[in-house]
Design a protein around this motif. Structure first.
Motif, PDB file in Angstrom:
ATOM      1  N   THR A  80      50.026  43.176  43.830  1.00  0.00           N
ATOM      2  CA  THR A  80      48.978  42.237  44.233  1.00  0.00           C
ATOM      3  C   THR A  80      47.844  42.247  43.214  1.00  0.00           C
ATOM      4  OG1 THR A  80      49.455  42.454  46.593  1.00  0.00           O
ATOM      5  CG2 THR A  80      47.239  41.733  45.986  1.00  0.00           C
ATOM      6  N   SER A  81      47.372  41.051  42.878  1.00  0.00           N
ATOM      7  CA  SER A  81      46.246  40.910  41.962  1.00  0.00           C
ATOM      8  C   SER A  81      45.250  39.912  42.550  1.00  0.00           C
ATOM      9  CB  SER A  81      46.727  40.418  40.589  1.00  0.00           C
ATOM     10  OG  SER A  81      45.636  40.067  39.769  1.00  0.00           O
ATOM     11  N   ILE A  82      43.987  40.323  42.642  1.00  0.00           N
ATOM     12  CA  ILE A  82      42.907  39.456  43.109  1.00  0.00           C
ATOM     13  C   ILE A  82      41.775  39.551  42.093  1.00  0.00           C
ATOM     14  CG2 ILE A  82      41.290  38.936  44.979  1.00  0.00           C
ATOM     15  CD1 ILE A  82      43.173  40.420  46.877  1.00  0.00           C
ATOM     16  N   PHE A 120      33.640  49.578  24.781  1.00  0.00           N
ATOM     17  CA  PHE A 120      34.896  48.970  24.315  1.00  0.00           C
ATOM     18  C   PHE A 120      34.701  48.270  22.963  1.00  0.00           C
ATOM     19  CE2 PHE A 120      35.961  49.317  28.836  1.00  0.00           C
ATOM     20  CZ  PHE A 120      37.301  49.674  28.792  1.00  0.00           C
ATOM     21  N   GLU A 121      33.474  48.415  22.404  1.00  0.00           N
ATOM     22  CA  GLU A 121      33.131  47.749  21.153  1.00  0.00           C
ATOM     23  C   GLU A 121      33.267  46.237  21.278  1.00  0.00           C
ATOM     24  OE1 GLU A 121      35.500  49.545  18.102  1.00  0.00           O
ATOM     25  OE2 GLU A 121      34.351  51.419  18.137  1.00  0.00           O
ATOM     26  N   TYR A 167      38.565  42.424  38.305  1.00  0.00           N
ATOM     27  CA  TYR A 167      40.002  42.431  38.577  1.00  0.00           C
ATOM     28  C   TYR A 167      40.328  43.547  39.569  1.00  0.00           C
ATOM     29  CZ  TYR A 167      40.222  39.538  34.388  1.00  0.00           C
ATOM     30  OH  TYR A 167      40.038  38.535  33.453  1.00  0.00           O
ATOM     31  N   LEU A 168      41.117  43.203  40.589  1.00  0.00           N
ATOM     32  CA  LEU A 168      41.541  44.178  41.588  1.00  0.00           C
ATOM     33  C   LEU A 168      43.062  44.162  41.689  1.00  0.00           C
ATOM     34  CD1 LEU A 168      41.198  46.107  44.052  1.00  0.00           C
ATOM     35  CD2 LEU A 168      40.896  44.054  45.464  1.00  0.00           C
ATOM     36  N   THR A 169      43.678  45.328  41.557  1.00  0.00           N
ATOM     37  CA  THR A 169      45.116  45.469  41.771  1.00  0.00           C
ATOM     38  C   THR A 169      45.344  46.666  42.693  1.00  0.00           C
ATOM     39  OG1 THR A 169      45.335  46.860  39.791  1.00  0.00           O
ATOM     40  CG2 THR A 169      45.756  44.488  39.539  1.00  0.00           C
ATOM     41  N   PHE A 170      46.571  46.740  43.235  1.00  0.00           N
ATOM     42  CA  PHE A 170      46.897  47.827  44.154  1.00  0.00           C
ATOM     43  C   PHE A 170      48.153  48.537  43.663  1.00  0.00           C
ATOM     44  CE2 PHE A 170      44.364  44.924  46.618  1.00  0.00           C
ATOM     45  CZ  PHE A 170      43.570  45.746  47.399  1.00  0.00           C
ATOM     46  N   PHE A 187      36.960  45.696  34.855  1.00  0.00           N
ATOM     47  CA  PHE A 187      36.369  44.538  34.187  1.00  0.00           C
ATOM     48  C   PHE A 187      37.158  44.155  32.931  1.00  0.00           C
ATOM     49  CE2 PHE A 187      32.818  46.430  36.524  1.00  0.00           C
ATOM     50  CZ  PHE A 187      32.314  45.327  37.191  1.00  0.00           C
ATOM     51  N   PHE A 188      38.004  45.087  32.457  1.00  0.00           N
ATOM     52  CA  PHE A 188      38.803  44.856  31.254  1.00  0.00           C
ATOM     53  C   PHE A 188      40.235  45.325  31.507  1.00  0.00           C
ATOM     54  CE2 PHE A 188      34.488  46.136  30.090  1.00  0.00           C
ATOM     55  CZ  PHE A 188      34.021  44.995  29.452  1.00  0.00           C
ATOM     56  N   PRO A 189      41.030  44.566  32.254  1.00  0.00           N
ATOM     57  CA  PRO A 189      42.348  45.064  32.658  1.00  0.00           C
ATOM     58  C   PRO A 189      43.333  45.227  31.508  1.00  0.00           C
ATOM     59  CG  PRO A 189      42.112  42.747  33.225  1.00  0.00           C
ATOM     60  CD  PRO A 189      40.766  43.217  32.762  1.00  0.00           C
TER      61      PRO A 189
END
Length: 440
Positions: free
Chosen positions: A71-73, A99-100, A111-114, A124-126
């Protein structure tokens, strides 16, 4: 900070094809039953589940058909760089620097994943590779976690399901804020309350000593150490002009009163520097059609100070601005697909198809219909059909089964056809009977 959009993939009926909700203004989601409308609302709610998974995501129930698809939201936010959100952006810039990278603008994507063990992961940087330096990696994790907490902490997200009773909704949504108001009033009186409780305690202790029990004393305190726990529920009354408990009013009046109360809750949350998000499932439930206009006005006004997303089966709740409505349907794989509309007419047409309602039903038309200019024409036609019932070659079975609908005059029939014929002709056979030359 404002929530302006949500992108969802692999959540319940929402499959591997990403679906996007534009939340820059109040949005209404329409569609047939079981097409994923509620799942879209709950995907927005799930964005705010937090690191502790407060909304209880599980792969077995929330991944499509329990297949374990990831799942990605994604939530899209915008804030005021020079105002209340300045500190957040400073910390976000700090994270970018690790992260330069350089932040491109005020838009923020979260980004939210499970994982397979139901654990939420925010980023914020997947897709950005982390620096190899472990101390920098640790700093990234710490800063990012706090940024997620701060960002989500700007919002209170409320899901208003249609199946809950009004008493349950009031207890869940309204009562906590009323209780907080009463606590604010009572707080200056806490010392006097405690002194009164000490008097009660002394009286009980004296009675124990008088009975021969020594070394035992009584005392009272607020349950859980908070005066708020002393307060129970509250009764909600309406006067018209007679004061009556809300529970004794009709369901429609109860619903309107509850929607009006959401405005006050939004203002209370604003005072606490929280942005309200209202996910309202089928607000037309229990409403008499005459009250729909009042309900839409209340929710439209609510949308000026909060994010409002609702689902509906009611034509009255379809906004005239096509940018504020989307539809849902299931594709060949049974996955939810969001569709946009170019006009209000196309949106209402899709809703009618989805719920099996025909435009013709509004005019009480039959399966076959003959339109006549007026009542006398319909009477003459019925007389002729009855007269010729047994004549050879005059069976005309379809004509005899048709509904005769008079429109009140030649010009009225012509105007009706101009306005509605293009829609009606797609739904059922219709014939228009003019018995004299008419300027159309």
């Amino acid at each position: 900070m404002r929530l302006v959009g949500v992108r969802v993939k692999n959540f319940r009926t929402i499959g591997p094809q990403e679906q996007f909700l534009d939340l820059s203004q109040t949005l209404t989601v329409i569609g047939p039953n079981n097409s994923g409308k509620t799942n879209l609302l709950q995907a927005v709610q799930m964005l705010f589940t937090g690191h502790d998974n407060g909304h209880g995501y599980t792969v077995s129930s929330d991944s499509p058909q329990g297949r374990g698809a990831r799942t990605s939201i994604v939530g899209y936010f915008e804030g005021d760089v020079d105002e209340a959100d300045l500190e957040f952006y400073r910390e976000l810039d700090r994270l970018y620097a690790m992260f330069e990278l350089t932040r491109p603008g005020p838009s923020v994507a979260l980004y939210l994943t499970f994982s397979g063990s139901d654990n939420p992961t925010y980023s914020f940087f997947p897709n950005q590779r982390r620096p190899k330096d472990r101390s920098v990696q640790a700093s990234i994790s710490k800063v990012q976690k706090q940024l997620v907490i701060d960002l989500l902490g700007n919002f209170n997200c409320h899901f208003i399901p249609s199946e809950k009773s009004m008493r349950e909704l009031i207890d869940d949504v309204l009562t906590p804020f009323i209780r907080a108001v009463v606590v604010d009033v009572l707080t200056p009186q806490i010392q006097a309350i405690e002194e009164e409780l000490d008097g009660v305690s002394s009286n009980i202790t004296d009675a124990l000593v008088a009975s021969g029990v020594n070394g035992l004393s009584a005392s009272f305190g607020f349950r859980g150490g908070s005066i708020e726990n002393v307060l129970g529920g509250f009764d909600f009354y309406l006067s018209d002009p007679y004061k009556t408990s809300l529970s004794r009013k009709g369901q429609g009046t109860q619903s309107l009163a509850f929607m009006a109360a959401l405005h006050w809750v939004t203002e209370r949350e604003k005072a606490l520097k929280k942005k309200s998000i209202w996910l309202v499932e089928e607000p037309e439930s229990f409403l008499h059609p005459k009250l729909s206009h009042n309900a839409t006005k209340l929710l439209d006004t609510l949308g000026h100070s909060a994010t409002v997303i609702m689902t509906s089966h009611s034509m009255a709740f379809v906004p005239h601005d096509p940018k504020r409505v989307v539809g849902t349907h299931l594709d060949g794989d049974g996955s939810t697909v969001i569709e946009s509309f170019t006009s209000h007419e196309k949106a209402t047409s899709a809703l009618r198809r989805g719920i099996g309602l025909r435009f013709a039903d509004y005019f009480s038309l039959g399966t076959l219909t003959v339109f006549t200019e007026g009542q006398s024409d319909s009477q003459h036609l019925r007389w002729f059909l009855a007269k010729s019932e047994h004549w050879v070659g005059c069976q005309w079975p379809m004509l005899r089964q048709a509904t005769l609908s008079d429109r009140g005059g030649a010009s009225e029939l012509a105007g009706f056809l101009r306005a509605n014929y293009e829609i009606l002709r797609r739904e059922q056979p219709t014939v228009s009977l003019f018995d004299e030359t008419t300027r159309a």
